[in-house]
Design a protein around this motif. Structure first.
Motif, PDB file in Angstrom:
ATOM      1  N   GLY A 186       0.851  -1.194   0.000  1.00 19.95           N
ATOM      2  CA  GLY A 186       0.000   0.000   0.000  1.00 19.95           C
ATOM      3  C   GLY A 186       0.877   1.230   0.000  1.00 19.95           C
ATOM      4  O   GLY A 186       1.934   1.245  -0.639  1.00 19.95           O
TER       5      GLY A 186
ATOM      6  N   ASP B 161      -0.852   4.097   5.179  1.00 26.12           N
ATOM      7  CA  ASP B 161      -1.990   3.216   5.403  1.00 26.12           C
ATOM      8  C   ASP B 161      -1.883   2.364   6.661  1.00 26.12           C
ATOM      9  O   ASP B 161      -2.791   1.609   6.979  1.00 26.12           O
TER      10      ASP B 161
ATOM     11  N   TYR C  19      -3.871  -0.616  -3.606  1.00 29.92           N
ATOM     12  CA  TYR C  19      -4.082   0.289  -4.748  1.00 29.92           C
ATOM     13  C   TYR C  19      -3.716  -0.420  -6.047  1.00 29.92           C
ATOM     14  O   TYR C  19      -3.037  -1.452  -6.031  1.00 29.92           O
ATOM     15  N   GLN C  20      -4.076   0.235  -7.131  1.00 29.45           N
ATOM     16  CA  GLN C  20      -3.697  -0.297  -8.434  1.00 29.45           C
ATOM     17  C   GLN C  20      -2.169  -0.392  -8.538  1.00 29.45           C
ATOM     18  O   GLN C  20      -1.620  -1.385  -8.981  1.00 29.45           O
TER      19      GLN C  20
ATOM     20  N   TYR D 157      -7.628  -7.844  -2.916  1.00 24.75           N
ATOM     21  CA  TYR D 157      -7.379  -6.452  -3.308  1.00 24.75           C
ATOM     22  C   TYR D 157      -8.588  -5.594  -3.017  1.00 24.75           C
ATOM     23  O   TYR D 157      -9.721  -6.084  -2.914  1.00 24.75           O
ATOM     24  N   ASP D 158      -8.306  -4.300  -2.882  1.00 23.16           N
ATOM     25  CA  ASP D 158      -9.377  -3.343  -2.624  1.00 23.16           C
ATOM     26  C   ASP D 158     -10.109  -3.104  -3.946  1.00 23.16           C
ATOM     27  O   ASP D 158      -9.583  -2.447  -4.847  1.00 23.16           O
TER      28      ASP D 158
ATOM     29  N   GLY E  58     -12.381  -1.236  -4.640  1.00 23.03           N
ATOM     30  CA  GLY E  58     -12.670   0.170  -4.930  1.00 23.03           C
ATOM     31  C   GLY E  58     -11.478   0.878  -5.554  1.00 23.03           C
ATOM     32  O   GLY E  58     -11.607   1.986  -6.081  1.00 23.03           O
ATOM     33  N   GLU E  59     -10.292   0.292  -5.461  1.00 23.66           N
ATOM     34  CA  GLU E  59      -9.072   0.959  -5.937  1.00 23.66           C
ATOM     35  C   GLU E  59      -8.444   0.241  -7.116  1.00 23.66           C
ATOM     36  O   GLU E  59      -7.888   0.860  -8.007  1.00 23.66           O
ATOM     37  N   VAL E  60      -8.463  -1.090  -7.054  1.00 24.14           N
ATOM     38  CA  VAL E  60      -7.805  -1.857  -8.108  1.00 24.14           C
ATOM     39  C   VAL E  60      -8.846  -2.184  -9.167  1.00 24.14           C
ATOM     40  O   VAL E  60      -9.810  -2.897  -8.902  1.00 24.14           O
ATOM     41  N   LYS E  61      -8.677  -1.617 -10.340  1.00 23.90           N
ATOM     42  CA  LYS E  61      -9.703  -1.771 -11.371  1.00 23.90           C
ATOM     43  C   LYS E  61      -9.342  -2.833 -12.402  1.00 23.90           C
ATOM     44  O   LYS E  61     -10.198  -3.411 -13.037  1.00 23.90           O
TER      45      LYS E  61
ATOM     46  N   THR F 103     -11.907  -0.115   1.436  1.00 23.40           N
ATOM     47  CA  THR F 103     -12.170   1.275   1.815  1.00 23.40           C
ATOM     48  C   THR F 103     -13.648   1.478   2.140  1.00 23.40           C
ATOM     49  O   THR F 103     -13.986   1.962   3.227  1.00 23.40           O
TER      50      THR F 103
ATOM     51  N   ASP G   6     -11.147   6.886   5.233  1.00 25.33           N
ATOM     52  CA  ASP G   6     -10.710   5.489   5.089  1.00 25.33           C
ATOM     53  C   ASP G   6      -9.697   5.083   6.143  1.00 25.33           C
ATOM     54  O   ASP G   6      -9.071   4.047   6.047  1.00 25.33           O
TER      55      ASP G   6
END
Ligand SMILES: Cc1ncc(C[n+]2csc(CCOP(=O)(O)OP(=O)(O)O)c2C)c(N)n1
Ligand code: SF4
Ligand SMILES: [Mg+2]
Lengths: 591, 303
Positions: A20, A24, A84-85, A103-104, A106-109, A125, A138
């Motif tokens: 991260g 964090d 994160y991505q 993975y999150d 909401g962050e990793v697309k 998050t 967060d």
């Protein structure tokens, strides 16, 4: 275990990597896990990267937990937790084939389905914000992830909460409440298609175990050794030792001074040593460079001090938060003149405690500087090990202010110097002057050629005596055969593990670890002679002639052409794979 | 209380401390060097103060003047160039029972050791520091020093020095020293009074003592030596308030040859006292736990 489901090679071992940003709080959850491992009789080793800028940036914390011996932080992760991505993109490669990536979502697309890796997206998050309430944004998602990991690995929830509460207990009540809300949400989160695991019970023996990092163990070892004074100047990765000493020593009646620079710091420390105390200074490479003039003085004046170098990447400001072992020659030879001093290196976090004790004993016995070469990796990684028994190891500090006999001389040629600190009366009525000029036995300046030779010999004798008392290190693995892997300092674990893996390839492999770097213990040649190849593994450069710093010394000392080098300078701790393939190359004659 | 700091050892009364007992090797200074007078006056002041012999510590860096500890029969330490003050700081803080005296030259104190001077002074470390200022590097045979006047011809400035010299009094005032005085090796009575006041000051006391290098800068202080036609003017403390920093700066405006005496003296807690206070308060908080138990508790917290 059915294919497609996560199947770790063994639940005796698991490597979890949190990736991260430094803000964090992944360091703190990694620390909680490491401490839990220690408490549940498991072995643990951690590894982290910290951005060298204050504003933060990408950071990882890796925990290797095992029920058997854990000697390294893990070449590859079994589980990757990506915040994160960018964390995902940078660290997916560190995940083993068939591993699990949490993975999150909401962050990793964008995820890459490759190598049988199982991907599980969870809105870290959003779920944290929902659990804790919007106002904290967060913050707390690290605790959410900790709860998640606790559930997935069937960790001892009660103990884990105990550790967390103790940490947060010092803060505002609401901090702990929010942390626990996030933790519980993570713990209860339905991860779906993922097997749950349980670690086998650890095998650690009786008695209490503690988990901490190398800098904390050096600090504890120094206090146990009787150190109560010293001075230093802040620098990464040394600072946490001086910060601890500054806060702790007053409890023991001592003082740790923040000096204006490193040469002032070593000078103040020498002042305390002259005054009769066991004292310590320390730094990283840049600061050691500044201390060198005074360290030469310490050899000449024969003052006992402990000097710690928590090595980092060099030269110059170099890589402040990376690891390297490139200050060995500086430690041994870095000052002007022939100035004997003892150089030691701890092999793991536990050993930091014992090396500090030994440094204290040697400094006093030989009345000379003792340098401890630690490094960035040891300074920050957490390991679990048996709590030291202070009833055995505690050294009560004392100053000898007894009246000195008529024939007292500060620099006797036939004995090791033991100074009479201020406050000691002299039966002869003659008071000693401690001198950095070459001197006679009474400390009077002397330019006599004969005296200089004799005094040089007297100072040299300390190293000869120390070499004779140092124990010959034990070889791990084959006691003779194809190759002996030699290391020093924080590479102990990875080298030992590599030596265990190489015989699988049909080689007879031994591993030898040096804790006493200067002087070297007597008798090493008898060990070296039993192997075809000797590969010295170090985190420094091959230099102009193709050999690392320790290999250069060993070749000069033993004139043994079988001694070769395996070096690297990427600022990272050795991986098992790197050592195994490097040694294999030597065995194949391609090294 | 700490178990580490040796409590003042109870000593049977010794013989009176005499100049004879304090004398060691014959000084290696050039005949006529100003430093002889400094040494003699220091003997005299110590004879007067009668500190226990074994509790006197002389410290120095490198230079002609820094040879001082060899000529004193006391516990002594001859250290490296410019770093005598941090060394002395280590002694003073860790051994409140001893008296620490530091000696050195203008190069040792104001050039290579300049930053240490600032910090030892601001921290108000308990010790007395005498800077034997000869406006030149003596030991290394005539190079320019930070106090050499512009135009001084030295081996490193063969056509005359061009760099502005420091103003020792202003420098010391800015550093935060709590006792600052100026004296002259050719004025032994004055020197004696100033040394004694400096030593009795509870804090960092520093004295600049003009001390002629007859070898490499003869005549440097003729303007303040009456028998060479100069004027030796002392600070009139009925007119000058030594606790007034602004007044002290004013007094320091012109040091050629300027006035001699105490420029500044205030009481401020010493670092020694502040650290001891912290120790006392910390130890009071933790109660009577033994030192070993303290560390044991620290280790237990890592379980
Ligand atoms: C690190 C270092 N640099 C340079 C020297 C050489 N050196 C010795 S004394 C000295 C200057 C002495 O001048 P000062 O301090 O004014 O003392 P004086 O001899 O005039 O009393 C120098 C440059 C040294 N000993 N150590
Ligand atoms: S060179 Fe100058 S300062 Fe040094 S001893 Fe001779 S006269 Fe004194
Ligand atoms: Mg000088």
């Amino acid at each position: 275990m059915s294919p497609g489901l996560y199947a770790p090679h063994s639940l005796r071992n698991a490597v979890i990597r949190f990736a991260g940003n430094s803000q964090d709080g992944i360091q703190s959850i990694g620390g909680f896990l490491a401490r839990l491992a220690g408490r549940t009789a498991q072995e643990v080793m951690t590894y982290m990267t910290i951005p060298s800028t204050i504003s933060g940036g990408p950071s990882i914390f890796q925990v290797h937990i095992g029920s058997g011996e854990v000697l390294h932080a893990g070449d590859e992760a079994d589980v990757l937790v990506a915040f994160y991505q960018h964390s995902y993109d940078s660290h997916l490669g560190a995940l083993r084939d068939g591993g699990v990536c949490l993975y999150d979502s909401g962050e990793v697309k964008e995820v890459r389905h490759e190598r049988g890796i199982k991907h599980i997206g969870i809105p870290f998050t959003a779920a944290t914000v929902e659990a804790v309430g919007g106002s904290t944004r967060d913050r707390g998602k690290n605790m959410f992830v900790l709860g998640l990991v606790c559930a997935v690995f069937n960790l001892d929830k009660e103990k884990l909460i105990g550790i967390v509460s103790r940490q947060f207990g010092k803060k505002d009540e609401s901090v702990l409440r929010n942390a626990m809300l996030a933790f519980d949400a993570g713990f209860a989160y339905e991860v779906g298609d993922l097997e749950r695991f349980a670690f086998e019970h650890g095998e650690a023996g009786d008695g209490h175990r503690i988990s901490t990092d190398g800098n904390q163990m050096l600090t504890a070892g120094l206090i146990a050794a009787g150190v109560r004074y010293g001075a230093a100047y802040p620098i990464t990765p040394w600072s946490s030792i001086m910060e601890s000493l500054r806060a702790e020593l007053p409890k023991y009646g001592g003082i740790y001074v923040q000096a204006e620079d490193e040469l002032a710091a070593v000078s103040m420390t020498l002042g305390a040593a002259f005054a009769g105390h066991l004292a310590v200074t320390g730094s990283a490479g840049p600061g050691l460079s500044l201390k060198m003039e005074a360290l030469s003085y310490a050899s000449m004046a024969e003052l006992p001090i402990i000097v710690i170098n928590v090595q980092r990447g060099g030269p110059s400001t170099g890589l402040p938060t990376s690891v390297e072992q490139s200050d060995l020659m500086q430690a041994i030879y870095g000052s002007h003149g022939d100035c004997p001093r003892i150089v030691l290196a701890p092999q793991d976090v536990e050993d930091c405690f014992y090396i500090a004790l030994e440094a204290g004993r040697l400094a006093r016995k030989y009345s000379c500087p003792v340098i401890i070469l630690s490094d960035q990796a040891l300074s920050s990684r957490i390991e679990a090990f048996a709590e030291p028994d202070l009833d055995v190891h505690w050294v009560e500090p004392h100053i000898d202010l007894s009246t000195r006999r008529e024939d007292y001389r500060p620099y006797p040629l036939d004995r090791t110097t033991q100074h009479a600190p201020p406050g000691s009366r002299m039966s002869s009525g003659k008071y000693p002057v401690i001198s950095g000029l070459e001197h006679d036995e009474w400390g009077h300046p002397s330019g006599s050629p004969k005296m200089h030779s004799q005094m040089t010999g007297k100072r040299r004798q300390k190293l000869i005596d120390a070499a004779a008392e140092f124990p010959l290190p034990k070889v791990h693995g084959h006691q003779e055969g194809d190759v002996l892997i030699v290391g020093w300092g924080s590479t102990y674990g990875p080298i030992k593990e590599s030596a265990d893996r190489l015989p699988a390839e049909g080689f007879k492999v031994g591993a030898l670890h040096l804790r006493h770097l200067h002087p070297l213990p007597n008798g090493l040649e008898t060990i070296f002679n039993r192997y075809e190849h000797i590969v010295v593994v170090e985190m420094n450069d091959y230099g102009a002639y193709g050999y690392g710093q320790m290999a250069t010394l060993l070749r000069a000392r033993y004139c043994n052409p079988a001694i070769k080098s395996l070096c690297k300078t990427d600022g990272l701790a050795f991986r098992i794979r790197e050592i195994v393939t490097g040694v294999e190359k030597h065995l194949a004659g391609a090294g | 209380m700490s178990t580490v700091l040796p409590s003042a050892t109870v000593t049977e009364p010794e013989d009176r401390l005499t100049k004879k007992a304090l004398t060691a090797d014959h000084p290696t200074w050039c005949p006529g060097c100003g430093d002889f007078a400094v040494l003699n006056i220091f003997y005299r002041v110590l004879e007067k103060l009668q500190y226990p012999h074994e509790k006197i510590v002389c410290v120095a860096g490198i230079g002609c003047s820094s040879r001082f500890p060899y000529f004193m029969n006391t516990h002594g330490i001859h250290f490296i160039h410019g770093r005598a003050l941090p060394l002395a700081t280590g002694i003073s803080l860790s051994r409140p029972d001893v008296h620490v005296f530091v000696f050195g030259g203008d190069g040792d104190g104001f050039s290579i050791g300049g930053n240490h001077l600032n910090h030892a002074a601001r921290k108000n470390v308990k010790l007395t520091y005498v800077i034997m200022d000869n406006f030149v590097y003596g030991l290394t045979k005539k190079q320019t020093s930070p106090t050499s006047p512009i135009g001084f011809k030295s081996k490193t400035d063969p056509t005359g020095s061009v760099d502005r010299p420091i103003n020792p009094m202003k420098q010391l005032l800015a550093s935060g020293a709590t006792f600052i005085a100026r004296t002259h090796a050719a004025q032994v009575k004055h020197m004696e009074q100033v040394f004694e006041r400096a030593i009795l000051h509870d804090g960092f006391s520093v004295v600049e003592c003009l001390s002629e290098c007859v070898m490499f800068y003869a005549g440097a202080f003729d303007d303040s030596t009456p028998r060479k036609g100069g004027t030796f003017e002392t600070v009139d403390e009925t007119q000058h308030d030594v606790t007034d920093e602004g007044a002290a700066f004013k007094l320091a405006e012109n040091l050629a040859p300027g006035k001699f005496g105490v420029y500044y003296q205030v009481q401020r807690p010493t670092k020694n006292d502040l650290e001891q206070k912290w120790i006392t308060e910390t130890q009071a908080k933790i109660g009577g736990a033994s030192q070993k138990d303290l560390l044991r508790k620290r280790l237990e917290a890592m379980r």
